[in-house]
Every structure is written in C-alpha cells, then in structure tokens.
Design an enzyme around this catalytic site. Structure first.
Site, PDB file in Angstrom:
ATOM      1  N   GLY A  87      -0.313  -2.314   6.264  1.00  0.00           N
ATOM      2  CA  GLY A  87      -1.027  -3.554   5.933  1.00  0.00           C
ATOM      3  C   GLY A  87      -1.901  -3.295   4.718  1.00  0.00           C
ATOM      4  O   GLY A  87      -2.647  -2.309   4.676  1.00  0.00           O
ATOM      5  N   GLY A 112      -4.637  -4.545   3.443  1.00  0.00           N
ATOM      6  CA  GLY A 112      -6.085  -4.423   3.610  1.00  0.00           C
ATOM      7  C   GLY A 112      -6.450  -3.095   4.248  1.00  0.00           C
ATOM      8  O   GLY A 112      -7.328  -2.364   3.754  1.00  0.00           O
ATOM      9  N   ALA A 113      -5.781  -2.770   5.347  1.00  0.00           N
ATOM     10  CA  ALA A 113      -6.099  -1.533   6.055  1.00  0.00           C
ATOM     11  C   ALA A 113      -5.763  -0.315   5.192  1.00  0.00           C
ATOM     12  O   ALA A 113      -6.514   0.671   5.174  1.00  0.00           O
ATOM     13  CB  ALA A 113      -5.332  -1.482   7.378  1.00  0.00           C
ATOM     14  N   GLU A 167      -2.578 -11.207   1.635  1.00  0.00           N
ATOM     15  CA  GLU A 167      -1.757 -11.149   2.858  1.00  0.00           C
ATOM     16  C   GLU A 167      -2.452 -11.857   4.029  1.00  0.00           C
ATOM     17  O   GLU A 167      -2.075 -11.676   5.179  1.00  0.00           O
ATOM     18  CB  GLU A 167      -1.465  -9.676   3.215  1.00  0.00           C
ATOM     19  CG  GLU A 167      -0.019  -9.432   3.575  1.00  0.00           C
ATOM     20  CD  GLU A 167       0.339  -7.949   3.673  1.00  0.00           C
ATOM     21  OE1 GLU A 167       1.539  -7.655   3.559  1.00  0.00           O
ATOM     22  OE2 GLU A 167      -0.543  -7.099   3.874  1.00  0.00           O
ATOM     23  N   ASN A 185       0.887  -6.285  -9.435  1.00  0.00           N
ATOM     24  CA  ASN A 185       1.991  -5.517 -10.012  1.00  0.00           C
ATOM     25  C   ASN A 185       2.825  -6.499 -10.846  1.00  0.00           C
ATOM     26  O   ASN A 185       2.438  -7.666 -11.023  1.00  0.00           O
ATOM     27  CB  ASN A 185       2.790  -4.774  -8.933  1.00  0.00           C
ATOM     28  CG  ASN A 185       3.534  -5.706  -7.984  1.00  0.00           C
ATOM     29  OD1 ASN A 185       3.783  -6.877  -8.299  1.00  0.00           O
ATOM     30  ND2 ASN A 185       3.887  -5.205  -6.810  1.00  0.00           N
ATOM     31  N   GLY A 231       3.975   0.866 -11.701  1.00  0.00           N
ATOM     32  CA  GLY A 231       4.773   1.918 -11.073  1.00  0.00           C
ATOM     33  C   GLY A 231       5.131   3.025 -12.043  1.00  0.00           C
ATOM     34  O   GLY A 231       4.256   3.651 -12.642  1.00  0.00           O
ATOM     35  N   ASP A 252       8.326   8.044  -1.254  1.00  0.00           N
ATOM     36  CA  ASP A 252       8.135   6.727  -0.627  1.00  0.00           C
ATOM     37  C   ASP A 252       7.054   5.981  -1.411  1.00  0.00           C
ATOM     38  O   ASP A 252       5.900   6.405  -1.436  1.00  0.00           O
ATOM     39  CB  ASP A 252       7.712   6.902   0.841  1.00  0.00           C
ATOM     40  CG  ASP A 252       7.487   5.571   1.549  1.00  0.00           C
ATOM     41  OD1 ASP A 252       7.753   4.507   0.940  1.00  0.00           O
ATOM     42  OD2 ASP A 252       7.067   5.594   2.721  1.00  0.00           O
ATOM     43  N   ASP A 299      -1.559   0.061  -3.079  1.00  0.00           N
ATOM     44  CA  ASP A 299      -2.825   0.020  -2.333  1.00  0.00           C
ATOM     45  C   ASP A 299      -3.723   1.192  -2.722  1.00  0.00           C
ATOM     46  O   ASP A 299      -4.938   1.036  -2.884  1.00  0.00           O
ATOM     47  CB  ASP A 299      -2.546   0.044  -0.822  1.00  0.00           C
ATOM     48  CG  ASP A 299      -1.727  -1.161  -0.391  1.00  0.00           C
ATOM     49  OD1 ASP A 299      -1.920  -2.242  -0.981  1.00  0.00           O
ATOM     50  OD2 ASP A 299      -0.888  -1.013   0.516  1.00  0.00           O
ATOM     51  N   SER A 301      -0.212   8.287   3.483  1.00  0.00           N
ATOM     52  CA  SER A 301      -0.041   8.757   2.094  1.00  0.00           C
ATOM     53  C   SER A 301      -1.271   8.507   1.221  1.00  0.00           C
ATOM     54  O   SER A 301      -1.284   8.890   0.046  1.00  0.00           O
ATOM     55  CB  SER A 301       1.160   8.065   1.450  1.00  0.00           C
ATOM     56  OG  SER A 301       0.875   6.703   1.154  1.00  0.00           O
TER      57      SER A 301
HETATM   58  O1  RIB Z   1       1.435  -2.450   0.377  1.00  0.00           O
HETATM   59  C1  RIB Z   1       2.191  -1.878   1.401  1.00  0.00           C
HETATM   60  C2  RIB Z   1       2.027  -2.659   2.670  1.00  0.00           C
HETATM   61  O2  RIB Z   1       2.612  -3.925   2.498  1.00  0.00           O
HETATM   62  C3  RIB Z   1       2.716  -2.055   3.867  1.00  0.00           C
HETATM   63  O3  RIB Z   1       1.900  -1.154   4.554  1.00  0.00           O
HETATM   64  C4  RIB Z   1       3.119  -3.264   4.677  1.00  0.00           C
HETATM   65  O4  RIB Z   1       2.441  -3.387   5.881  1.00  0.00           O
HETATM   66  C5  RIB Z   1       2.880  -4.462   3.765  1.00  0.00           C
HETATM   67  O5  RIB Z   1       1.757  -5.167   4.131  1.00  0.00           O
END
Ligand code: RIB
Length: 313
Positions: A40, A42-43, A142, A186, A223, A247, A253, A292
């Site tokens: 996610g 935010g997290a 999101e 992006n 990227g 990956d 993020d 990561s």
């Molecule tokens: O930016 C990557 C995130 O996008 C993933 O962790 C996935 O949950 C989506 O929200």
C-alpha cells in the site's frame, strides 16, 4: 530532535508472484514463487520515512479482518505505530495482486482498495494532535480525493510542507493540486495529470512545467531514466543510480519518502531529489514493497559510491 512526517494514505496486503514473464490476456503462466507482503503506497512510504530516520505517523484504514491484523502487526514490526490505523466494519482490507517478472523486476499491479476507499474526511480528525510535532505531510491518490484535498488543506494551514505522490494514475483537478508544495508523479501519473504524452526527459520536464503553474515544485520519477526536477523556472535531470533490479514494487514509494525526509531535514531541492533517486534505486534490489524500503546507510552508501551528475535541461 527535528519534527516528523505525517503520512495519510493506503495500506494493502500485496499478493506477489514471481513469474518468468508478465502474462498477456488469456495466458496461463507457472509462477516461481508466492509471497504475502505488507504494501500500500501510504504504508510503504511511512515505513520508508521511518527507515530513513524520521519520526513518522501513518493515518490509514483497513477492514476489520485478518489481513487488517496482519498489516497492523507488520507496521509495528517495521517501527511505525498502527495507532492511527482505523478499522472499517463492512469493508475488506485493501489487496494488491502483483506479478513481478523474474529477469527484469518489472511488475503489473491490480488493486482492490476496499477499506482505503471507505476513508472519509472525518477520519482526518485524529491528526489534530499531531500537527505540532510534524513539519511535512505526505499523501498519495489511493484513497478518496476529498480526503487528500482536505488533509492537505488542514496540514498546510497548520504550517506543514505538503507533498503529493501522484500514484496511482488518476485525473485530478487544480483544486487538489493547489494544496501541495511538492508533487511527484511517475511518467504514467504525469500523463494522467496533464493529458500529455511523456516519452522522455524533455517531454516530462515540459509537462511538469504545467503543474508548477499551480505553485508546486514537481519531481518526476522516471525509473531507469532517473528523475526530473522542475522548481521555479529551472529544470534538472538526475541520471539513475545503477543497480540490479529484482522487483520494482515500491520503488516509487521509497523515492517519495526519500524526497520527503530530505526536504523535512532542510535539504536543497536538488540534493533532496538525489537522495530520493538513490532511495528508489535501493528499493528495487529487494523483493516486496515494505521489506524493500531502504535504510539511511544503504542510501548514503549508494550516493557515495556512484554520485551521478545532474544536468540542467
Ligand atoms: O506502490 C506500490 C504499491 O502499490 C504496492 O505495495 C501495492 O499495494 C499498491 O498499492
């Protein structure tokens, strides 16, 4: 101690398969591994800000279910308090289905947002006690746009610098963008924001200039092509750090979190983008989103080892 960062955004359970290739429509491919990973946007960004050394709070929502328990537990394990993660009865925790291509680390992601999209403006109220100990607030797209807009309005009204990670791609109008000091899309997100086709550094800089008219500094994540900064009348290209990608999930993020941390520490915008560029590069070397997110030593090590030269464009 310097002030911290507030992150308002999504939290998802990422179901990740490592695949020999990204399947096309109707194709059935045997994967080479499966993982359930905390994710996610935010997290991920909250975990990254914390790893990079800044006190961080996350406001988010899960369902009242097993996945919600799992994600709150992971957040705490990664050092971010889950005390501002609310439960939405009747909504499921957000889930992302992710296919990672084995050789290149590129991915496709499909998100069922669940409780993330059940957030309301009233969910922002618990932040009232947090503004005095923060200097920056970080949002993504999101969650419902009215929550992003009102959250940024309140944070800026309390004197915080506001940053928008413009992912995933959504069309938003100027009444949202105008509440942000820094906007970081992006290439695909920049296309959604501006309606322009982005096919390289020059077109990214040109499209980013459109957003700067609303008063924001714009940082485009590109990227493998690095990053572009448009700040006031100036545009700069930052070449990519060279790493072996396994990956790319969560790299954006890590980038945005790096940008937020460096700006919160008072870095010059150009140095903040360089730090962010290195954080994003470090993230692609490890599988999974939150696992990561790089720590400070990794990012500084990469910067020290490579130091790519920015150029004015
Ligand atoms: O930016 C990557 C995130 O996008 C993933 O962790 C996935 O949950 C989506 O929200």
């Amino acid at each position: 101690m310097s002030k911290g960062i507030l992150v308002v955004g999504s939290i998802n359970l990422d179901m990740v398969v490592i695949s020999p290739r990204i399947p096309g429509p109707g194709e059935n491919v045997h994967a080479h591994g499966f993982r359930m990973v905390a994710g996610g946007k935010g997290a991920n960004q909250a975990v990254a800000c914390h790893r990079l050394g800044t006190a961080t709070s996350l406001l988010a929502s899960t369902g009242d279910d097993y996945f919600g328990d799992f994600l709150s537990g992971k957040l705490e394990e990664y050092g971010v308090s889950a005390s501002l993660v609310s439960r939405k009865p009747g909504s499921a925790t957000g889930v992302a289905l992710i296919v990672v291509e084995e050789d290149t680390g590129t991915n496709t992601i499909v998100v069922d947002p669940g409780a993330n999209m059940a957030m309301t403006v009233a969910d922002l109220d618990p932040l009232d006690g947090c503004y005095d100990v923060a200097c920056a607030a970080l949002f993504q797209l999101e969650i419902p746009l009215e929550v992003v807009r009102e959250g940024a309005r309140r944070a800026r009204g309390r004197g915080l610098v506001t940053l928008l990670d413009a992912g995933p791609p959504r069309q938003v109008n100027a009444s949202l963008i105008e509440h942000f000091d820094v906007v970081s899309p992006n290439e695909k997100e920049l296309e959604a924001l501006t309606g322009k086709v982005i096919d390289g550094v020059e077109s990214a800089a040109a499209a980013a200039r459109d957003i700067t008219r609303a008063g924001a500094t714009v940082v485009v994540k590109m990227g493998g092509s690095g990053a572009v900064l448009v700040d006031g009348g100036e545009a700069w290209h930052f070449p990519p750090y060279q790493v072996k990608a396994v990956d790319t999930t969560g790299a954006g993020d890590a980038f945005t979190a790096g940008l937020a941390v460096a700006l919160a520490e008072g870095a010059h915008p150009g140095d903040a983008v360089d730090f962010a560029n290195a954080a994003g590069a470090a993230a692609v070397t490890v599988v999974g989103a939150q696992p990561s997110m790089p720590d400070r030593a990794t990012v500084e090590g990469l910067r020290h080892a490579q130091a790519p030269s920015r150029r004015r464009i």
